[in-house]
Write a protein that holds these residues in place. Structure first.
Motif, short mmCIF file in Angstrom:
data_model
loop_
_atom_site.label_atom_id
_atom_site.label_comp_id
_atom_site.label_asym_id
_atom_site.label_seq_id
_atom_site.Cartn_x
_atom_site.Cartn_y
_atom_site.Cartn_z
N GLN A 114 0.04 -0.95 5.31
CA GLN A 114 1.73 -0.87 4.80
C GLN A 114 2.15 -0.59 3.69
O GLN A 114 3.13 0.49 3.37
CB GLN A 114 2.54 -1.87 5.75
N TRP A 115 1.65 -1.25 2.65
CA TRP A 115 2.06 -0.92 1.21
C TRP A 115 1.97 0.37 0.84
O TRP A 115 2.61 0.93 -0.39
CB TRP A 115 1.57 -2.12 0.30
N LYS A 116 0.98 0.99 1.14
CA LYS A 116 0.75 2.42 0.84
C LYS A 116 2.06 3.42 1.10
O LYS A 116 2.18 4.26 0.38
CB LYS A 116 -0.53 3.10 1.59
N GLU A 117 2.73 2.97 2.12
CA GLU A 117 4.30 3.84 2.70
C GLU A 117 4.82 3.79 1.32
O GLU A 117 5.84 4.75 1.40
CB GLU A 117 4.55 3.01 3.69
N MET A 118 5.00 2.75 0.59
CA MET A 118 6.04 2.31 -0.49
C MET A 118 5.46 3.09 -1.61
O MET A 118 6.24 3.53 -2.82
CB MET A 118 6.19 1.12 -0.60
N GLY A 119 4.05 3.63 -1.53
CA GLY A 119 3.67 4.16 -3.05
C GLY A 119 2.87 3.36 -3.81
O GLY A 119 2.71 3.49 -5.13
N TRP A 120 2.24 2.40 -3.08
CA TRP A 120 1.28 1.40 -3.97
C TRP A 120 -0.25 2.06 -3.89
O TRP A 120 -0.41 2.92 -2.93
CB TRP A 120 1.12 0.16 -3.53
N GLN A 121 -0.88 2.01 -4.84
CA GLN A 121 -2.22 2.52 -4.82
C GLN A 121 -3.00 2.07 -3.65
O GLN A 121 -4.05 2.68 -3.25
CB GLN A 121 -2.89 2.36 -6.21
N SER B 233 8.26 -5.88 -13.38
CA SER B 233 8.40 -4.57 -12.59
C SER B 233 8.58 -4.64 -11.37
O SER B 233 9.31 -3.73 -10.45
CB SER B 233 7.04 -3.64 -12.99
N LEU B 234 8.26 -5.81 -10.58
CA LEU B 234 8.63 -6.19 -9.40
C LEU B 234 9.90 -6.49 -9.30
O LEU B 234 10.94 -5.95 -8.39
CB LEU B 234 7.87 -7.17 -8.88
N GLU B 235 10.44 -7.10 -10.26
CA GLU B 235 12.01 -7.45 -10.29
C GLU B 235 12.92 -6.34 -10.46
O GLU B 235 14.06 -6.34 -9.80
CB GLU B 235 12.26 -8.58 -11.52
N ASN B 236 12.28 -5.28 -11.21
CA ASN B 236 13.18 -4.14 -11.20
C ASN B 236 13.23 -3.50 -10.19
O ASN B 236 14.34 -2.80 -9.80
CB ASN B 236 12.37 -3.50 -12.50
N LEU B 237 12.28 -3.13 -9.32
CA LEU B 237 12.22 -2.43 -7.93
C LEU B 237 12.97 -3.02 -7.02
O LEU B 237 13.77 -2.40 -6.45
CB LEU B 237 10.73 -2.32 -7.72
N LEU B 238 13.11 -4.54 -7.02
CA LEU B 238 13.81 -5.10 -6.21
C LEU B 238 15.41 -5.08 -6.51
O LEU B 238 16.09 -5.00 -5.76
CB LEU B 238 13.53 -6.76 -6.05
N VAL C 76 4.34 3.01 -7.79
CA VAL C 76 3.56 2.90 -8.79
C VAL C 76 4.33 3.42 -9.99
O VAL C 76 4.46 3.10 -11.30
CB VAL C 76 2.17 3.70 -8.73
N ALA C 77 5.08 4.57 -9.59
CA ALA C 77 5.98 5.10 -10.70
C ALA C 77 6.87 4.17 -11.30
O ALA C 77 7.20 4.21 -12.31
CB ALA C 77 6.79 6.41 -9.99
N GLY C 78 7.43 3.41 -10.58
CA GLY C 78 8.52 2.30 -10.91
C GLY C 78 7.77 1.40 -11.86
O GLY C 78 8.65 0.96 -12.88
N ALA D 53 7.37 19.50 -10.59
CA ALA D 53 6.03 18.83 -11.26
C ALA D 53 5.08 18.48 -10.05
O ALA D 53 5.45 18.13 -9.26
CB ALA D 53 6.49 17.81 -12.23
N THR D 54 4.06 18.49 -10.89
CA THR D 54 2.71 17.83 -10.07
C THR D 54 2.46 16.53 -10.49
O THR D 54 2.91 16.22 -11.74
CB THR D 54 1.73 18.77 -10.24
N TYR D 55 1.53 15.78 -9.90
CA TYR D 55 0.95 14.54 -10.30
C TYR D 55 0.63 14.42 -11.71
O TYR D 55 0.61 13.54 -12.40
CB TYR D 55 0.21 13.92 -9.03
N MET D 56 -0.08 15.71 -11.84
CA MET D 56 -0.94 15.82 -13.32
C MET D 56 0.30 15.62 -14.43
O MET D 56 -0.22 15.46 -15.54
CB MET D 56 -1.89 16.88 -13.19
N GLU D 57 1.11 16.10 -14.18
CA GLU D 57 2.68 16.20 -15.23
C GLU D 57 3.34 14.80 -15.05
O GLU D 57 4.23 14.92 -15.74
CB GLU D 57 3.52 17.48 -14.93
N PHE D 58 2.86 13.75 -14.44
CA PHE D 58 3.64 12.81 -14.41
C PHE D 58 4.07 12.17 -15.98
O PHE D 58 5.09 11.80 -16.16
CB PHE D 58 3.01 11.64 -13.56
N ASN D 59 2.90 12.20 -16.65
CA ASN D 59 3.34 11.42 -18.01
C ASN D 59 3.97 12.49 -18.81
O ASN D 59 4.76 12.03 -19.61
CB ASN D 59 1.94 11.53 -18.79
#
Length: 268
Positions: free
Chosen positions: A114-121, A136-141, A171-173, A230-236
């Motif tokens: 289920q966590w993959k739905e949120m964008g975890w690896q 980083s978890l506190e920030n997302l919450l 993961v972006a977060g 943008a594409t994923y390769m341009e994230f940085n």
């Protein structure tokens, strides 16, 4: 923030009290001696640093109040806490994040597809916190609870430009948290940028400034992502551009509080 010329080549930058920042350029200062200067500059709560800018070295002086020192200390402590999957409070924070994100869906476990739905690896989000830690978890919450509309908009692209590709949301977060930590350079013994000085002033006004800055950074990053197609390769690259935008806004003359940042208006 106003800029006032003083004696010689010095500039005094005045912000809301009690934070006092001054800037002096000295072309003769060598890099080896750029850590600080004469001991007469030092006093309780006073730090200084020299850094190179346009061929000269500038000294930044920041006189911190007890409140600013205490809030900076608390924030530094938060930044050093690693995520520990065995700690009940860290487990509860993960469950709280799921509930805030998917209030109508039951979570089957802290390790679940289920966590993959949120964008975890993967199935276990705890493995993605290594770079930025528990904060980083506190920030997302914080984002999910404080600006739920913006959070859900970014997560689901509701009402916005639909894309066939995107970035892994959670993961972006985590990467955004790490980027802000680097930008503010709070682990450094001595401040090296005016961005940090401005942030510390904001922190005295609002203890949640770091978390609010995180929310702003997320919406700015998403906006730039969509504008660039943008594409994923341009994230940085997008993340670097986001940092530049934040730094630009933090140094605007009329930005004295976190709410004064132009991009704060993107939050809802």
């Amino acid at each position: 923030m106003s800029v006032e010329r003083t004696q010689g080549s010095c500039l005094a930058i005045r912000t809301l009290p009690p934070l006092s920042i001054s800037r002096c350029s000295h072309s003769s200062v060598s890099l080896d001696n750029a850590s600080c200067g004469s001991p007469t500059w030092m006093g309780k709560g006073l730090t200084c640093v020299c850094f190179k800018r346009k061929g000269t070295y500038e000294r930044v002086y920041i006189n911190l109040t007890p409140l600013q020192e205490e809030r900076q200390r608390r924030l530094k402590h938060r930044m050093k806490v690693h995520f520990d999957a065995s700690r009940p409070d860290h487990q509860e924070a993960l469950r709280a994040l799921w509930s805030a994100t998917y209030p109508d869906q039951e979570l089957h476990g802290l390790v679940s597809d289920q966590w993959k739905e949120m964008g975890w690896q993967g199935r276990d989000p705890s493995t993605d916190f290594r770079g930025a830690g528990f904060i980083s978890l506190e920030n997302l919450l914080f984002f999910a609870k404080t600006f739920s509309t913006s959070f859900q908009h970014l997560l689901n692209k509701q009402g916005g430009k639909q894309v066939a590709w995107g970035y892994p949301f959670a993961v972006a977060g985590v990467n955004i948290t790490f980027m802000i930590m680097q930008m503010l350079d709070l682990d450094a013994t001595k401040p090296r940028t005016f961005v940090r000085a401005v942030f510390l002033q904001m922190l005295s006004e609002n203890e949640w400034t770091f978390d609010l800055l995180y929310c702003i950074a997320f919406v700015v990053m998403d906006k730039q992502w969509l504008e660039r197609n943008a594409t994923y390769m341009e994230f940085n690259d997008v993340l670097k551009s986001t940092r530049s935008q934040l730094e630009k806004e933090l140094l605007m003359d009329d930005v004295l509080r976190i709410e004064d940042m132009p991009s704060y208006s993107l939050l809802c």
